[in-house]
Every structure is written in C-alpha cells, then in structure tokens.
Design a protein around this motif. Structure first.
Motif, short mmCIF file in Angstrom:
data_model
loop_
_atom_site.label_atom_id
_atom_site.label_comp_id
_atom_site.label_asym_id
_atom_site.label_seq_id
_atom_site.Cartn_x
_atom_site.Cartn_y
_atom_site.Cartn_z
N GLY A 2 58.04 39.00 29.75
CA GLY A 2 57.03 40.18 29.62
C GLY A 2 56.28 40.52 30.88
O GLY A 2 56.24 39.35 31.53
N ALA A 3 55.71 41.51 30.62
CA ALA A 3 54.64 41.77 32.17
C ALA A 3 53.35 40.89 31.89
O ALA A 3 53.30 40.74 30.99
CB ALA A 3 54.44 43.39 32.07
N PRO A 4 52.92 40.42 32.96
CA PRO A 4 51.63 39.63 32.92
C PRO A 4 50.56 40.61 32.47
O PRO A 4 50.28 41.77 32.26
CB PRO A 4 51.30 39.34 34.47
N ILE A 5 49.42 39.98 32.16
CA ILE A 5 48.26 40.49 31.51
C ILE A 5 47.12 40.55 32.59
O ILE A 5 46.91 39.47 33.04
CB ILE A 5 47.85 40.03 30.36
N ILE A 6 46.22 41.52 32.80
CA ILE A 6 45.28 41.53 33.58
C ILE A 6 44.15 41.82 32.61
O ILE A 6 44.05 42.38 31.62
CB ILE A 6 45.34 42.79 34.51
N VAL A 7 42.76 41.09 32.90
CA VAL A 7 41.48 41.23 32.30
C VAL A 7 40.55 41.76 33.14
O VAL A 7 40.52 41.29 34.22
CB VAL A 7 41.17 40.00 31.78
N SER A 8 39.95 42.94 32.65
CA SER A 8 38.98 43.65 33.38
C SER A 8 37.63 43.72 32.54
O SER A 8 37.67 43.94 31.60
CB SER A 8 39.43 44.76 34.32
N ALA A 149 38.68 44.49 28.90
CA ALA A 149 39.89 45.07 28.52
C ALA A 149 40.92 44.06 28.99
O ALA A 149 41.01 43.55 29.90
CB ALA A 149 40.04 46.39 29.16
N ALA A 150 42.02 44.33 28.17
CA ALA A 150 43.34 43.82 28.75
C ALA A 150 44.25 44.71 29.04
O ALA A 150 44.32 45.87 28.34
CB ALA A 150 43.84 42.64 27.46
N TRP A 151 45.25 44.68 29.98
CA TRP A 151 45.99 45.42 30.36
C TRP A 151 47.49 44.66 30.81
O TRP A 151 47.41 43.55 31.19
CB TRP A 151 45.53 46.21 31.92
N PRO A 160 47.22 49.93 28.85
CA PRO A 160 46.31 49.35 28.10
C PRO A 160 46.96 48.53 26.98
O PRO A 160 47.70 48.93 26.29
CB PRO A 160 45.41 50.61 27.60
N LEU A 161 46.20 47.38 26.66
CA LEU A 161 46.56 46.61 25.65
C LEU A 161 45.39 46.61 24.48
O LEU A 161 45.72 46.43 23.20
CB LEU A 161 46.76 45.02 25.91
#
Length: 167
Positions: A2-8, A149-151, A160-161
């Motif tokens: 799957g696609a990696p997750i970004i946290v902001s 937020a997690a993306w 958006p997750l």
C-alpha cells in the motif's frame, strides 16, 4: 504494498487560510499539489494504519491544543519555509516516534525541524528574493494547531485517512 502514510498537524482555520494563501501565491502552481501543511512524519508503513489511528486519538483526545508560534523564515536551496516552534508539539512527535521506533525511515528518525514550506522548486535567486522580502516584514506570531491528521501518499497527492482534533 500500500501507499505510505504521512502525519501532519492541522491548523486553525484563520492560520490555514493565511498559510495556504502564501503557498498558493509563491509555490509554482504546477508543483503545488497539497495545501499548506506541517509534516510530523513523511513515510510510515501502511500496515500500521489502525495502530496509528489509535495513537493519534490518544495524543489528541481531551488534550489542549499545543501552543505554537511561527518563529522565523527558513531559507531552502530552492524555496522558503516558515519555522515553527512548539515544545508541546515536539513532545507529541517524540512520543509517536518512540512508539513507532524501528518503523521510521531515515528522514523521520533524523532531528525534526518543524516548518511550513510556502515555496519550493524555484530558481535559487527567486527563493532568495522571497526570503529577503519575508524577513524584512517578519514578526513572530502564534499558530493555532487544531489537531493531527493521517494521509495516504498517492504519488504527490494526499488522500485523507483520519483527523484527530485536540480538546
């Protein structure tokens, strides 16, 4: 895979409007695929999504918004960012990094320099000119951090997750 997750971090509405306006004004339109943001982690494995949601909820639920300030202009080779200072947000990030130790890429393990990129992918002379202009008028100011937020990273776009509000 799957696609990696970004946290902001999520900004308060007024601060988001100000920062995103700066980004839209100065970031080359053909490269500006996401709105203004403050990244805490740039690449978490997709398999940790449920655990990450739990950790972000625990870090924000019933907690006050962390005090934060825009503290200065940061010069990048081919762009400009605004520095962010927030001991409370630094601590939240450190706790998340400790929890996910061993799963972080090298960039996320390195020292965190919180910033909001408002210009990138321009000629160095254009970046210097904008930095000079911003530095002349710069005054530190509070920055409202409304949540985390997690993306999911989708080839330049962010899907958006989850969103987790403080308070």
């Amino acid at each position: 895979m799957g696609a990696p997750i970004i946290v902001s971090a999520l900004f308060g509405d007024a601060d988001f409007a100000w920062l995103d306006g700066l980004r839209r004004a100065h970031y080359p339109a053909e490269h500006n695929r996401v709105p203004a943001h403050l990244t805490l982690f740039q690449h978490l494995p997709p398999a940790i999504e449920p655990e990450l949601r739990d950790q972000l909820s625990a870090a924000t639920r019933g907690m006050p918004s962390p005090a934060a300030r825009v503290t200065g202009v940061m010069r990048l080779d081919r762009g400009v960012a605004l520095r962010v200072g927030s001991p409370a947000l630094d601590e939240i990030r450190a706790q998340l990094a400790e929890h996910f130790h061993g799963l972080l890429i090298v960039q996320d393990q390195a020292g965190w320099r919180p910033h909001i990129t408002i210009q990138n992918k321009v000629e160095p002379s254009a970046a210097r000119a904008l930095a000079d202009t911003l530095e002349q008028a710069f005054r530190p100011r509070p920055l409202a951090i409304a949540g985390l937020a997690a993306w999911r990273y989708r080839g330049g776009l962010w899907e958006p997750l989850s969103r987790h509000r403080f308070g």
